[in-house]
Design an enzyme around this catalytic site. Structure first.
Site, PDB file in Angstrom:
ATOM      1  N   GLU A  68       0.938  -1.309  -0.109  1.00  0.00           N
ATOM      2  CA  GLU A  68       0.074  -0.022  -0.083  1.00  0.00           C
ATOM      3  C   GLU A  68       0.686   1.316  -0.057  1.00  0.00           C
ATOM      4  O   GLU A  68       0.610   2.084   1.076  1.00  0.00           O
ATOM      5  CB  GLU A  68      -0.867   0.114   1.227  1.00  0.00           C
ATOM      6  CG  GLU A  68      -1.982  -1.188   1.212  1.00  0.00           C
ATOM      7  CD  GLU A  68      -2.764  -1.384   2.381  1.00  0.00           C
ATOM      8  OE1 GLU A  68      -2.853  -0.356   3.244  1.00  0.00           O
ATOM      9  OE2 GLU A  68      -3.362  -2.371   2.696  1.00  0.00           O
ATOM     10  N   GLU A  82      -6.079 -10.885  -1.214  1.00  0.00           N
ATOM     11  CA  GLU A  82      -6.918 -10.728   0.203  1.00  0.00           C
ATOM     12  C   GLU A  82      -8.373 -10.856  -0.343  1.00  0.00           C
ATOM     13  O   GLU A  82      -9.039 -10.103   0.175  1.00  0.00           O
ATOM     14  CB  GLU A  82      -6.475  -9.501   0.647  1.00  0.00           C
ATOM     15  CG  GLU A  82      -5.042  -9.339   0.773  1.00  0.00           C
ATOM     16  CD  GLU A  82      -4.418  -8.107   1.678  1.00  0.00           C
ATOM     17  OE1 GLU A  82      -5.406  -7.382   2.250  1.00  0.00           O
ATOM     18  OE2 GLU A  82      -3.501  -7.764   1.893  1.00  0.00           O
TER      19      GLU A  82
HETATM   20  O1  G3I Z   1      -4.528  -8.507  19.140  1.00  0.00           O
HETATM   21  C1  G3I Z   1      -5.078  -7.400  19.494  1.00  0.00           C
HETATM   22  C2  G3I Z   1      -5.776  -7.880  20.681  1.00  0.00           C
HETATM   23  O2  G3I Z   1      -4.906  -8.187  21.866  1.00  0.00           O
HETATM   24  C3  G3I Z   1      -6.650  -6.483  21.184  1.00  0.00           C
HETATM   25  O3  G3I Z   1      -7.495  -6.949  22.545  1.00  0.00           O
HETATM   26  C4  G3I Z   1      -7.635  -6.047  20.195  1.00  0.00           C
HETATM   27  C5  G3I Z   1      -8.569  -5.034  20.509  1.00  0.00           C
HETATM   28  O4  G3I Z   1      -7.688  -3.721  20.372  1.00  0.00           O
HETATM   29  O5  G3I Z   1      -6.843  -5.800  18.957  1.00  0.00           O
HETATM   30  C6  G3I Z   1      -6.056  -6.766  18.421  1.00  0.00           C
HETATM   31  O6  G3I Z   1      -5.413  -6.415  17.524  1.00  0.00           O
HETATM   32  C7  G3I Z   1      -6.197  -6.378  16.146  1.00  0.00           C
HETATM   33  C8  G3I Z   1      -5.602  -7.259  15.022  1.00  0.00           C
HETATM   34  O7  G3I Z   1      -6.060  -6.963  13.785  1.00  0.00           O
HETATM   35  C9  G3I Z   1      -5.594  -8.766  15.419  1.00  0.00           C
HETATM   36  O8  G3I Z   1      -7.012  -9.302  15.590  1.00  0.00           O
HETATM   37  C10 G3I Z   1      -6.013  -5.083  15.630  1.00  0.00           C
HETATM   38  O9  G3I Z   1      -6.538  -4.123  16.478  1.00  0.00           O
HETATM   39  C11 G3I Z   1      -6.600  -4.579  14.307  1.00  0.00           C
HETATM   40  O10 G3I Z   1      -6.315  -3.426  13.912  1.00  0.00           O
HETATM   41  C12 G3I Z   1      -5.960  -5.710  13.459  1.00  0.00           C
HETATM   42  O11 G3I Z   1      -6.927  -5.476  12.169  1.00  0.00           O
HETATM   43  C13 G3I Z   1      -5.799  -6.154  11.038  1.00  0.00           C
HETATM   44  C14 G3I Z   1      -5.780  -4.967  10.093  1.00  0.00           C
HETATM   45  O12 G3I Z   1      -5.390  -5.517   8.820  1.00  0.00           O
HETATM   46  C15 G3I Z   1      -4.731  -4.139  10.698  1.00  0.00           C
HETATM   47  O13 G3I Z   1      -3.570  -4.759  10.859  1.00  0.00           O
HETATM   48  C16 G3I Z   1      -6.954  -6.936  10.354  1.00  0.00           C
HETATM   49  O14 G3I Z   1      -7.238  -8.227  11.414  1.00  0.00           O
HETATM   50  C17 G3I Z   1      -6.371  -7.573   9.019  1.00  0.00           C
HETATM   51  O15 G3I Z   1      -7.507  -8.439   8.256  1.00  0.00           O
HETATM   52  C18 G3I Z   1      -6.019  -6.376   8.142  1.00  0.00           C
HETATM   53  O16 G3I Z   1      -5.453  -6.823   6.858  1.00  0.00           O
HETATM   54  C19 G3I Z   1      -5.243  -5.901   6.111  1.00  0.00           C
HETATM   55  C20 G3I Z   1      -3.842  -6.726   5.423  1.00  0.00           C
HETATM   56  O17 G3I Z   1      -2.802  -6.637   6.353  1.00  0.00           O
HETATM   57  C21 G3I Z   1      -3.455  -5.689   4.380  1.00  0.00           C
HETATM   58  N1  G3I Z   1      -4.256  -5.122   3.406  1.00  0.00           N
HETATM   59  C22 G3I Z   1      -5.600  -4.622   4.031  1.00  0.00           C
HETATM   60  C23 G3I Z   1      -6.138  -5.760   4.889  1.00  0.00           C
HETATM   61  C24 G3I Z   1      -7.343  -5.119   5.624  1.00  0.00           C
HETATM   62  O18 G3I Z   1      -7.000  -4.001   6.251  1.00  0.00           O
END
Ligand code: G3I
Length: 381
Positions: free
Chosen positions: A163, A268
């Site tokens: 990105e 994805e």
């Molecule tokens: O692990 C923590 C947990 O300990 C905590 O209690 C919880 C609540 O705050 O958050 C958890 O972390 C979350 C993580 O996913 C694991 O579930 C983050 O807040 C959350 O922001 C994160 O979201 C991920 C997002 O990327 C940002 O990294 C999504 O699961 C994931 O599907 C998404 O994937 C991205 C790709 O990497 C890049 N392309 C876009 C795609 C969608 O945004």
């Protein structure tokens, strides 16, 4: 009397044989049908996989792991290899969970993807303080070489940069860009190739169907190639909906990227059937719409999608996979962004607390109409 009984017995025995013989081919056919899977159907076309989460990696999601092994031949880590988790402090790398992820793929002879070496999001906080270009270059080299060498020969493909573009095709003003200009892109790909010359190196992004962003990718890839950097593929994330993007826009991008001499991957894939805020900008993860939380019009299927919408989802996935098969010579991988609906990031993004249904398997790990439509596609054509 005895002759009659013998005749009757022979007739009954022959009928029994006939019925059972009749069953055999169906039974064999049925058994053969039971073994059908996504990886089997597309084995001569492209890798087909899914993003895996903590439950798959730590072994607690036993049903998810069963589906993974049965249906898919490639995996991508949804989160565990992101900078904030794998390089949390300047002099600390954390590999335990990533090691388990890689082992899951290697132990099951899967094509293992690493996601993502350089992304402006989910960075460790200390990275946002780096403002000197020489220091940033040193950190990027160390980050990339340490991680890629840790998995040399075990990870087959890397999302090297994720990105880096704006919607108009210009370069995103991330901290990497603001500190180093576009030189961070060449550095990232060259460092990854140095650390593992055999790994496939990919530029990954969303909305790459858009003409302006497509032009931006073409410029980015050409500049990397002119610099002598190795780039093997363009990853179109494919976070799509029932309504868009058009098959034509997707096809134009497949052709444009393929003409650069790189492979196209759909990295994805998910298809949302839920309404989204009118001004939503692609899959930019930082977007959030709290004002819509709890609004039933934005969360129409909390207890499951009606058949009519399941059929629309099946038709949309059928159209998408028809296009993939048409260009299978250009496409090396199709990865769904999750195994089953309940694990999708789209249940909490861009509006938290929704119930989305974007994948091929439902919350009970059962195949949906969309799964059958994709599976049946090759038999129908
Ligand atoms: O692990 C923590 C947990 O300990 C905590 O209690 C919880 C609540 O705050 O958050 C958890 O972390 C979350 C993580 O996913 C694991 O579930 C983050 O807040 C959350 O922001 C994160 O979201 C991920 C997002 O990327 C940002 O990294 C999504 O699961 C994931 O599907 C998404 O994937 C991205 C790709 O990497 C890049 N392309 C876009 C795609 C969608 O945004």
């Amino acid at each position: 009397m005895q002759k009659k009984s013998l005749e009757l017995f022979s007739l009954l025995f022959l009928s029994f044989l006939f019925i059972n013989c009749q069953d055999q081919p169906e039974k064999k056919q049925e058994n053969k049908k039971e073994k059908v899977s996504l990886q089997m159907v597309f084995k001569d076309d492209f890798y087909i996989g899914a993003a895996v989460n903590d439950g798959h990696i730590d072994g607690t999601d036993t049903l998810g792991i069963k589906l993974l092994k049965e249906q898919f031949n490639t995996i991508t880590p949804e989160n565990v290899m992101k900078w904030m988790y794998i390089h949390p402090q300047r002099d600390t790398f954390y590999f335990d969970t990533a090691d388990k992820y890689v082992a899951l793929g290697n132990d099951n002879n899967m094509h293992v993807v690493g996601h993502a070496l350089v992304w402006h999001s989910q960075l460790a906080e200390w990275m946002n303080q780096v403002k000197d270009s020489t220091e940033m270059a040193t950190i990027l080299k160390e980050h990339i070489s340490t991680i890629v060498k840790q998995y040399k020969g075990k990870i087959d493909t890397w999302d090297v940069v994720n990105e880096a573009l704006n919607e108009d095709g210009t370069l995103r003003e991330s901290n990497f860009y603001n500190v180093m200009g576009d030189s961070y892109l060449e550095l990232a790909f060259k460092e990854a190739a140095k650390a593992d010359p055999d790994a496939q190196l990919v530029y990954n992004d969303y909305n790459l169907w858009k003409p302006e962003k497509r032009a931006g990718v073409v410029r980015l890839v050409k500049k990397l190639q002119e610099s002598g950097a190795k780039i093997d593929g363009v990853g179109m994330q494919a976070h799509w909906s029932l309504l868009g993007p058009s098959i034509e826009d997707i096809e134009n991008s497949i052709i444009a990227y393929s003409e650069l001499g790189v492979k196209v991957m759909f990295t994805e894939l998910d298809v949302t059937a839920l309404p989204n805020p009118w001004d939503l900008n692609g899959a930019a993860v930082e977007q959030s719409y709290e004002q819509y939380e709890g609004d039933p019009t934005m969360n129409p299927y909390p207890n499951g999608m009606p058949d009519s919408v399941q059929i629309k989802l099946a038709e949309r996935y059928e159209d998408i996979f028809k296009l993939f098969l048409k260009h299978k010579d250009k496409i090396s991988r199709v990865t769904f962004w999750g195994v089953q609906d309940g694990q999708s990031w789209l249940n909490s993004w861009p509006i938290n607390g929704r119930t989305n249904h974007p994948l091929l398997f439902d919350r009970q790990y059962l195949p949906k109409k969309a799964y059958q439509a994709v599976i049946d596609l090759k038999e129908k054509n």
